[in-house]
Design an enzyme around this catalytic site. Structure first.
Site, PDB file in Angstrom:
ATOM      1  N   GLU A 187       9.406  16.233  15.832  1.00 21.02           N
ATOM      2  CA  GLU A 187       9.824  16.062  14.444  1.00 21.02           C
ATOM      3  C   GLU A 187       9.006  16.977  13.538  1.00 21.02           C
ATOM      4  O   GLU A 187       7.781  16.861  13.467  1.00 21.02           O
ATOM      5  CB  GLU A 187       9.642  14.606  14.012  1.00 21.02           C
ATOM      6  CG  GLU A 187      10.152  14.334  12.616  1.00 21.02           C
ATOM      7  CD  GLU A 187      10.012  12.875  12.213  1.00 21.02           C
ATOM      8  OE1 GLU A 187      10.900  12.372  11.501  1.00 21.02           O
ATOM      9  OE2 GLU A 187       9.002  12.244  12.608  1.00 21.02           O
TER      10      GLU A 187
ATOM     11  N   CYS B 226      13.515  11.010   7.792  1.00 25.52           N
ATOM     12  CA  CYS B 226      13.267  10.716   9.208  1.00 25.52           C
ATOM     13  C   CYS B 226      14.539  10.700  10.047  1.00 25.52           C
ATOM     14  O   CYS B 226      14.511  11.032  11.229  1.00 25.52           O
ATOM     15  CB  CYS B 226      12.534   9.387   9.357  1.00 25.52           C
ATOM     16  SG  CYS B 226      13.359   7.997   8.561  1.00 25.52           S
TER      17      CYS B 226
ATOM     18  N   GLU C  49       9.157   1.102  11.156  1.00 24.64           N
ATOM     19  CA  GLU C  49      10.240   2.059  10.904  1.00 24.64           C
ATOM     20  C   GLU C  49       9.620   3.445  10.990  1.00 24.64           C
ATOM     21  O   GLU C  49       8.868   3.866  10.107  1.00 24.64           O
ATOM     22  CB  GLU C  49      10.848   1.817   9.513  1.00 24.64           C
ATOM     23  CG  GLU C  49      11.448   0.443   9.318  1.00 24.64           C
ATOM     24  CD  GLU C  49      12.661   0.197  10.176  1.00 24.64           C
ATOM     25  OE1 GLU C  49      13.407   1.159  10.438  1.00 24.64           O
ATOM     26  OE2 GLU C  49      12.873  -0.958  10.603  1.00 24.64           O
TER      27      GLU C  49
ATOM     28  N   LYS D 129       0.866  -1.178   0.000  1.00 23.43           N
ATOM     29  CA  LYS D 129       0.000   0.000   0.000  1.00 23.43           C
ATOM     30  C   LYS D 129       0.901   1.227   0.000  1.00 23.43           C
ATOM     31  O   LYS D 129       1.462   1.609   1.012  1.00 23.43           O
ATOM     32  CB  LYS D 129      -0.900   0.013   1.245  1.00 23.43           C
ATOM     33  CG  LYS D 129      -2.231   0.786   1.039  1.00 23.43           C
ATOM     34  CD  LYS D 129      -2.091   2.278   0.768  1.00 23.43           C
ATOM     35  CE  LYS D 129      -1.853   3.053   2.034  1.00 23.43           C
ATOM     36  NZ  LYS D 129      -1.877   4.557   1.771  1.00 23.43           N
TER      37      LYS D 129
END
Length: 498
Positions: A401, A301, A267, A192
């Site tokens: 973040e 990231c 992750e 996906k």
């Protein structure tokens, strides 16, 4: 006709975009979603529609999972020797390399990243596929166990159907990181892709078909996170699940997998730190870190977004940073002068600008103010300027973040202070230490809580070196290393009393 038709892209890409609405790829064939609903993917560089894409629902996802299960049982893929599977996978890597220009162009259009960066992503996909394909040929699948009065061994088998949900920042590269070990181990997969950036994954399916990989081994269900993503994460027919994205969504995926007792690999995000000691080459280090934090418009990231600078070089470092960040060339993906493209969407642009506002409200110093950027001829693009903030470690921009080109500078005096500041974070993905004193650099790197530590560099990815996170940055094993192949092989013990 896509609204970006005026852009200069190749005939292959033009023909691909004209095929819309882009269909699901299930069982080796292309099909619309059962309900016929679609969504749009947008060129972030100009803000206009690239293509419409079918939005898969739970029925479509169920069909994909059941098709993958049938392929695992009946296609022969799982029963092939690793070398025989490798013939198909190396052929796929060859086809990706032959179509590199087309794939990179699609990736640049869909994500917004400059063409050289997208090209590197495509090359990395092929390298990852070849790495795991070759590794699978050489590992031991049966291991004898020395125990008294018994003949015993452990045999490794593929799990079955593996589900993957990928993010929008590195859509093609991360598909490679995810499915390569799973396929090399003999599993089948259901992918996906992110709704913002599904196009390169769909084009890859043309190459999967051309490579002759058996129908149903690789399947793609495009759709929104609340439709296709949620349906895949909740599907009890999976044998393994992998999610790459935010910690918030990762927790929801883990909850779903927990209810179904399906092992999951997560992750997730990060708030990486770079610790800069007084003996560094300031100019070279600033250049390296500015390059890292503007890569893919900061939508990485593991990138370094907290810069801890020794007080003795702080002023020099800040001044060089002002100069370097102010010189970053912002532009459209096809401009050879472009160093940083747009962020992926208006939503992401609003997020970055919102964090800048909140950080200043909490007292952050705007070393480089940042803000919205304008690119000539692209008034509707989602461009932002790089920003650099400084101040208290309690500031929201130092803790959360942002996922944009916004580093936060902190000052420190002693090694212990730097370690404590880094380890305050609830994340734990990747940090770097910069010093000519390698004893100190190695000592500090080992003291920082993260899955990855780099010395005198940042954003380093080497096939064979594990990459993963701890704390809010992930669980269930990482990627890129040999252990990842074993994540997609289950152990079975066989024992005979003597």
């Amino acid at each position: 006709m896509p609204a970006t038709q005026a852009s200069k892209y190749s005939s292959a890409v033009e023909a691909f975009l004209a095929e819309g609405p882009q269909r699901l790829f299930i069982g080796g064939g292309w099909m619309p979603s059962r309900k016929g609903q679609t969504f749009q993917t947008v060129d972030p560089g100009v803000g206009s529609v690239l293509s419409s894409v079918f939005d898969a629902g739970s029925d479509d996802v169920d069909l994909a999972v059941q098709t993958a299960r049938q392929a695992f049982r009946n296609s022969g893929w799982a029963q092939l020797t690793p070398n025989a599977r490798g013939v198909y996978l190396h052929r796929l890597a060859d086809l990706v390399e032959q179509n590199k220009a087309t794939l990179a162009e699609i990736e640049s259009l869909d994500v917004g990243k400059p063409l050289p960066q997208a090209t590197w992503d495509i090359e990395n996909f092929s390298a990852t596929l070849r790495y795991y394909t070759d590794l699978a040929v050489h590992i031991q699948y049966t291991t004898p166990i020395a125990v008294s009065k018994h003949e015993a061994r452990v045999v490794k088998h593929p799990y079955g159907v593996c589900g993957f949900i990928f993010p929008w920042n590195f859509p093609f590269l991360l598909v490679g990181w995810g499915i390569s070990p799973a396929l090399a181990a003999g599993n089948t997969v259901v992918i996906k892709p992110a709704e913002d950036t599904p196009l390169s994954t769909l084009y890859l399916m043309k190459l999967v078909k051309e490579a002759g990989i058996p129908d149903g081994v690789v399947n793609v269900v495009t759709g929104l996170g609340t439709t296709a993503g949620e349906a895949l994460a909740n599907h009890p027919g999976l044998n393994r699940m992998s999610f790459t994205g935010s910690p918030e969504v990762g927790k929801l995926v883990a909850e779903s997998c927990g209810r179904n007792l399906i092992p999951v690999k997560l992750e997730l995000g990060g708030k990486g730190a770079a610790v800069l000691f007084e003996d560094i080459d300031v100019e070279k280090t600033v250049d390296a870190l500015c390059g890292a934090v503007t890569l893919n418009a900061g939508q990485v990231c593991c990138t370094a977004t907290r810069w801890l600078v020794h007080e003795s070089i702080y002023d020099q470092f800040v001044e060089r940073t002002r100069t370097r960040m102010g010189a970053v060339q912002i532009g459209y993906w096809d401009d050879p002068q472009t160093q940083m493209g747009p962020v992926v969407s208006q939503k992401q642009r609003d997020r970055v600008l919102g964090y800048l506002q909140k950080a200043r409200q909490q007292g952050a110093e705007a070393v480089v103010p940042g803000g919205a950027a304008e690119v000539p001829g692209k008034p509707e693009g989602f461009y932002v300027k790089p920003a650099v903030l400084a101040g208290s470690p309690d500031n929201v921009a130092a803790r959360e973040e942002i996922f944009g080109p916004v580093p936060y500078i902190l000052k420190f005096k002693a090694e212990e202070e730097a370690i404590e500041l880094v380890n305050r974070s609830t994340y734990g993905l990747a940090n770097s230490v910069w010093s000519h004193n390698l004893d100190r650099a190695n000592r500090v790197a080992e003291s920082l809580v993260a899955g990855n530590g780099w010395i005198n560099a940042h954003n380093v990815f080497v096939h064979g070196v594990p990459y993963g996170g701890v704390n809010l940055s992930g669980l269930g094993g990482g990627v890129l290393g040999p252990a990842t192949l074993f994540d997609y092989l289950r152990d079975q013990s066989i024992v005979r009393p003597l």
